[in-house]
Design a protein around this motif. Structure first.
Motif, PDB file in Angstrom:
ATOM      1  N   ARG A   1       6.200  -4.480 -17.053  1.00  0.00           N
ATOM      2  CA  ARG A   1       7.249  -3.699 -17.700  1.00  0.00           C
ATOM      3  C   ARG A   1       8.498  -3.576 -16.838  1.00  0.00           C
ATOM      4  O   ARG A   1       9.612  -3.530 -17.346  1.00  0.00           O
ATOM      5  CB  ARG A   1       6.738  -2.304 -17.986  1.00  0.00           C
ATOM      6  N   PHE A   2       8.300  -3.528 -15.516  1.00  0.00           N
ATOM      7  CA  PHE A   2       9.427  -3.318 -14.604  1.00  0.00           C
ATOM      8  C   PHE A   2       9.536  -4.508 -13.649  1.00  0.00           C
ATOM      9  O   PHE A   2      10.203  -5.479 -13.948  1.00  0.00           O
ATOM     10  CB  PHE A   2       9.256  -1.995 -13.867  1.00  0.00           C
ATOM     11  N   SER A   3       8.877  -4.418 -12.496  1.00  0.00           N
ATOM     12  CA  SER A   3       8.867  -5.527 -11.547  1.00  0.00           C
ATOM     13  C   SER A   3       7.797  -5.265 -10.505  1.00  0.00           C
ATOM     14  O   SER A   3       7.270  -4.149 -10.395  1.00  0.00           O
ATOM     15  CB  SER A   3      10.227  -5.682 -10.860  1.00  0.00           C
ATOM     16  N   TYR A   4       7.511  -6.293  -9.723  1.00  0.00           N
ATOM     17  CA  TYR A   4       6.535  -6.124  -8.650  1.00  0.00           C
ATOM     18  C   TYR A   4       7.041  -5.172  -7.578  1.00  0.00           C
ATOM     19  O   TYR A   4       6.257  -4.508  -6.897  1.00  0.00           O
ATOM     20  CB  TYR A   4       6.187  -7.472  -8.024  1.00  0.00           C
ATOM     21  N   ASP A   5       8.366  -5.086  -7.410  1.00  0.00           N
ATOM     22  CA  ASP A   5       8.900  -4.134  -6.441  1.00  0.00           C
ATOM     23  C   ASP A   5       8.465  -2.709  -6.765  1.00  0.00           C
ATOM     24  O   ASP A   5       8.158  -1.909  -5.870  1.00  0.00           O
ATOM     25  CB  ASP A   5      10.427  -4.204  -6.425  1.00  0.00           C
ATOM     26  N   TRP A   6       8.415  -2.382  -8.049  1.00  0.00           N
ATOM     27  CA  TRP A   6       8.050  -1.034  -8.459  1.00  0.00           C
ATOM     28  C   TRP A   6       6.589  -0.710  -8.163  1.00  0.00           C
ATOM     29  O   TRP A   6       6.210   0.459  -8.093  1.00  0.00           O
ATOM     30  CB  TRP A   6       8.353  -0.830  -9.943  1.00  0.00           C
ATOM     31  N   LEU A   7       5.765  -1.744  -8.004  1.00  0.00           N
ATOM     32  CA  LEU A   7       4.377  -1.496  -7.609  1.00  0.00           C
ATOM     33  C   LEU A   7       4.330  -0.782  -6.264  1.00  0.00           C
ATOM     34  O   LEU A   7       3.577   0.186  -6.080  1.00  0.00           O
ATOM     35  CB  LEU A   7       3.606  -2.814  -7.494  1.00  0.00           C
TER      36      LEU A   7
ATOM     37  N   SER B   1      -9.268  11.415  -3.679  1.00  0.00           N
ATOM     38  CA  SER B   1      -9.540   9.983  -3.530  1.00  0.00           C
ATOM     39  C   SER B   1      -9.253   9.233  -4.823  1.00  0.00           C
ATOM     40  O   SER B   1      -8.749   8.100  -4.805  1.00  0.00           O
ATOM     41  CB  SER B   1     -10.999   9.767  -3.115  1.00  0.00           C
ATOM     42  N   PHE B   2      -9.569   9.879  -5.938  1.00  0.00           N
ATOM     43  CA  PHE B   2      -9.265   9.261  -7.237  1.00  0.00           C
ATOM     44  C   PHE B   2      -7.751   9.133  -7.422  1.00  0.00           C
ATOM     45  O   PHE B   2      -7.250   8.065  -7.796  1.00  0.00           O
ATOM     46  CB  PHE B   2      -9.869  10.093  -8.363  1.00  0.00           C
ATOM     47  N   LEU B   3      -7.019  10.215  -7.147  1.00  0.00           N
ATOM     48  CA  LEU B   3      -5.560  10.174  -7.307  1.00  0.00           C
ATOM     49  C   LEU B   3      -4.942   9.093  -6.427  1.00  0.00           C
ATOM     50  O   LEU B   3      -4.091   8.314  -6.870  1.00  0.00           O
ATOM     51  CB  LEU B   3      -4.965  11.532  -6.937  1.00  0.00           C
ATOM     52  N   ASN B   4      -5.365   9.055  -5.168  1.00  0.00           N
ATOM     53  CA  ASN B   4      -4.815   8.074  -4.246  1.00  0.00           C
ATOM     54  C   ASN B   4      -5.223   6.655  -4.632  1.00  0.00           C
ATOM     55  O   ASN B   4      -4.444   5.713  -4.524  1.00  0.00           O
ATOM     56  CB  ASN B   4      -5.289   8.389  -2.821  1.00  0.00           C
ATOM     57  N   GLY B   5      -6.477   6.513  -5.107  1.00  0.00           N
ATOM     58  CA  GLY B   5      -6.960   5.197  -5.473  1.00  0.00           C
ATOM     59  C   GLY B   5      -6.278   4.614  -6.699  1.00  0.00           C
ATOM     60  O   GLY B   5      -6.096   3.395  -6.815  1.00  0.00           O
ATOM     61  N   VAL B   6      -5.887   5.477  -7.632  1.00  0.00           N
ATOM     62  CA  VAL B   6      -5.236   5.005  -8.850  1.00  0.00           C
ATOM     63  C   VAL B   6      -3.944   4.258  -8.534  1.00  0.00           C
ATOM     64  O   VAL B   6      -3.613   3.256  -9.173  1.00  0.00           O
ATOM     65  CB  VAL B   6      -4.958   6.184  -9.811  1.00  0.00           C
ATOM     66  N   VAL B   7      -3.204   4.745  -7.532  1.00  0.00           N
ATOM     67  CA  VAL B   7      -1.924   4.099  -7.205  1.00  0.00           C
ATOM     68  C   VAL B   7      -2.062   3.062  -6.091  1.00  0.00           C
ATOM     69  O   VAL B   7      -1.067   2.409  -5.741  1.00  0.00           O
ATOM     70  CB  VAL B   7      -0.870   5.153  -6.798  1.00  0.00           C
TER      71      VAL B   7
ATOM     72  N   PHE C   1     -10.448   2.552  -9.057  1.00  0.00           N
ATOM     73  CA  PHE C   1     -10.290   1.092  -9.063  1.00  0.00           C
ATOM     74  C   PHE C   1     -10.375   0.533 -10.479  1.00  0.00           C
ATOM     75  O   PHE C   1      -9.790  -0.507 -10.785  1.00  0.00           O
ATOM     76  CB  PHE C   1     -11.355   0.450  -8.177  1.00  0.00           C
ATOM     77  N   ALA C   2     -11.107   1.223 -11.348  1.00  0.00           N
ATOM     78  CA  ALA C   2     -11.173   0.784 -12.745  1.00  0.00           C
ATOM     79  C   ALA C   2      -9.849   1.012 -13.468  1.00  0.00           C
ATOM     80  O   ALA C   2      -9.528   0.324 -14.429  1.00  0.00           O
ATOM     81  CB  ALA C   2     -12.300   1.523 -13.467  1.00  0.00           C
ATOM     82  N   VAL C   3      -9.079   1.996 -12.991  1.00  0.00           N
ATOM     83  CA  VAL C   3      -7.810   2.342 -13.639  1.00  0.00           C
ATOM     84  C   VAL C   3      -6.621   1.671 -12.960  1.00  0.00           C
ATOM     85  O   VAL C   3      -5.670   1.226 -13.627  1.00  0.00           O
ATOM     86  CB  VAL C   3      -7.616   3.878 -13.625  1.00  0.00           C
ATOM     87  N   GLY C   4      -6.640   1.596 -11.620  1.00  0.00           N
ATOM     88  CA  GLY C   4      -5.482   1.173 -10.857  1.00  0.00           C
ATOM     89  C   GLY C   4      -4.963  -0.225 -11.143  1.00  0.00           C
ATOM     90  O   GLY C   4      -3.777  -0.391 -11.478  1.00  0.00           O
ATOM     91  N   PRO C   5      -5.792  -1.287 -11.019  1.00  0.00           N
ATOM     92  CA  PRO C   5      -5.274  -2.633 -11.248  1.00  0.00           C
ATOM     93  C   PRO C   5      -4.661  -2.854 -12.629  1.00  0.00           C
ATOM     94  O   PRO C   5      -3.573  -3.450 -12.724  1.00  0.00           O
ATOM     95  CB  PRO C   5      -6.516  -3.521 -11.019  1.00  0.00           C
ATOM     96  N   PRO C   6      -5.281  -2.398 -13.738  1.00  0.00           N
ATOM     97  CA  PRO C   6      -4.600  -2.547 -15.033  1.00  0.00           C
ATOM     98  C   PRO C   6      -3.272  -1.797 -15.088  1.00  0.00           C
ATOM     99  O   PRO C   6      -2.299  -2.283 -15.664  1.00  0.00           O
ATOM    100  CB  PRO C   6      -5.609  -1.958 -16.031  1.00  0.00           C
TER     101      PRO C   6
END
Length: 418
Positions: free
Chosen positions: A161-167, A21-27, A148-153
């Protein structure tokens, strides 16, 4: 008992699911920036972006409500992997699609994500013995909150650094990696994770729910309180801004909320594990209502901080305990469907809260917080009233797997399955 002692008491499978859940939540950060992406790089108007985002939200809620039905029939492990694969591929492909296709692909991706969420809850439920599930659900929630503490930043860094597409590409690839991880750690055969639970001769879902009226009350209460709870993400920042509190103050409030939940929810679940679950849930819902009631007389910083403290305490009490209670009450053949009903109710506010709260705030701003307080407190009172044994049997004795409200003794060390 310290944090690591509590974690050791949780079965290994649940610890692995919590890490997943942590791994999936980070991205899983695209939902934070979806509206910005649609109105920015995609060039859509605000109404168009609102429609697409709304369709995505409906897909997410629908996936939560129906994922357990598929899991009971085909196996929760299979549905988690299928949902993660579909969601990952759809998200990764989204930047390359024309706008017209997004109206269908984004809801599909969100629907699949909802199926994953329901399947994950069902997998936790079938991995842990009845009466010992609160710490397990708290640990999985801790994994999601930490992510959630890690993902948004991290998402902001990728976009800058890249683009919103890369999100979306990163979210999709990360979800596919999560699918690979889950396929590795969850046994493919011979366990409750992989076996379908469907029993053609078993009573239907509605009959099972009618035999458990307290579960029906709880589900209705969660539906109501989630509409109230999620006002903190829609009308609350508008209210604070109109009364002189900027985005930084609002962000600080949310950070404190998330930090306290991350620090306290798992220890609280362990400390209260012998308390009657509906008593804990009802108290938590009352605290949510009281938190919004604090905003009725004043709008100063102290009122806002007090409101968030009460809301945080309420969330710590009710969310994990309610999830575990529904799992404990569910019959084995319908565990997924019970978890789906709870998962759908617990996320329904994501779709309902912004339009309903926004409409009330626009037409009668002075009524919003009293209405929130009354609705949440009413839900809390209803759950507390549901503690008494009741049902069509009159005497309060509940046959079969249906259990009356009670505090369940939990051994210091849980038995690990397998």
């Amino acid at each position: 008992m310290g944090f690591f002692g509590v974690v050791r008491d949780v079965p290994r499978t649940v610890r692995l699911l919590a890490f997943g859940s942590f791994l999936n939540g980070v991205v899983s950060f695209t939902f934070v920036y979806l509206f910005v992406y649609l109105t920015g790089p995609r060039g859509l108007s605000v109404p168009q972006a609102g429609v697409i985002a709304g369709f995505g939200g409906i897909g997410l809620v629908a996936g939560n409500f129906t994922g357990g039905w598929f899991g009971d029939r085909y196996g929760h492990r299979r549905m988690l992997l299928t949902g993660a694969l579909v969601s990952g591929v759809a998200l990764a492909a989204l930047p390359a699609l024309p706008v017209a296709a997004m109206y269908g692909v984004l809801p599909l991706a969100q629907y699949a994500a909802g199926v994953v969420r329901a399947a994950n809850s069902a997998l936790v439920a079938v991995s842990v013995p009845e009466g010992s599930r609160r710490q397990s659900f708290a640990l999985v929630r801790a994994g999601g909150n930490a992510a959630f503490a890690v993902g948004p930043p991290l998402g902001a860094l990728i976009a800058a650094r890249f683009s919103y597409d890369w999100l979306f590409v990163a979210d999709g690839l990360g979800t596919l990696i999560f699918a690979g991880y889950a396929a590795t750690v969850l046994p493919a055969h011979g366990t409750a994770h992989s076996r379908p639970a469907h029993d053609p001769g078993a009573p239907g879902l509605w009959r099972e729910l009618r035999a458990r009226p307290a579960v029906l009350v709880l589900l209705a209460a969660i539906l109501c309180v989630d509409l109230v709870y999620r006002q903190q993400y829609s009308t609350l920042p508008v209210f604070l801004a109109e009364h002189g509190h900027g985005a930084r103050f609002y962000g600080w409030l949310l950070s404190v909320n998330g930090g306290l939940i991350l620090l306290l929810e798992l220890p609280a679940a362990h400390a209260l594990r012998r308390r009657a679950p509906l008593s804990v849930v009802g108290t938590g819902l009352l605290l949510v209502g009281l938190g919004y009631a604090v905003l009725i007389p004043g709008v100063g910083a102290l009122f806002a901080v007090t409101m968030m403290a009460s809301l945080t305490a309420g969330e710590i009490l009710y969310k994990t305990t309610a999830t575990a209670y529904v799992a404990d009450q569910a019959p084995a053949h319908a565990q997924g469907r019970f978890q789906s009903l709870y998962a759908g109710a617990s996320i329904s506010g994501q779709v309902l809260a912004p339009p309903l709260g926004g409409a009330l705030y626009a037409h009668a701003p002075g009524l919003l917080w009293p209405a929130c307080a009354v609705l949440a407190c009413g839900a809390g009172v209803a759950v507390l009233a549901a503690r008494r044994p009741w049902g069509p049997w009159g005497s309060g004795a509940v046959p079969g797997p249906v259990r009356a409200e009670a505090a369940v003794p939990v051994p210091e060390r849980q038995t690990r399955p397998g």
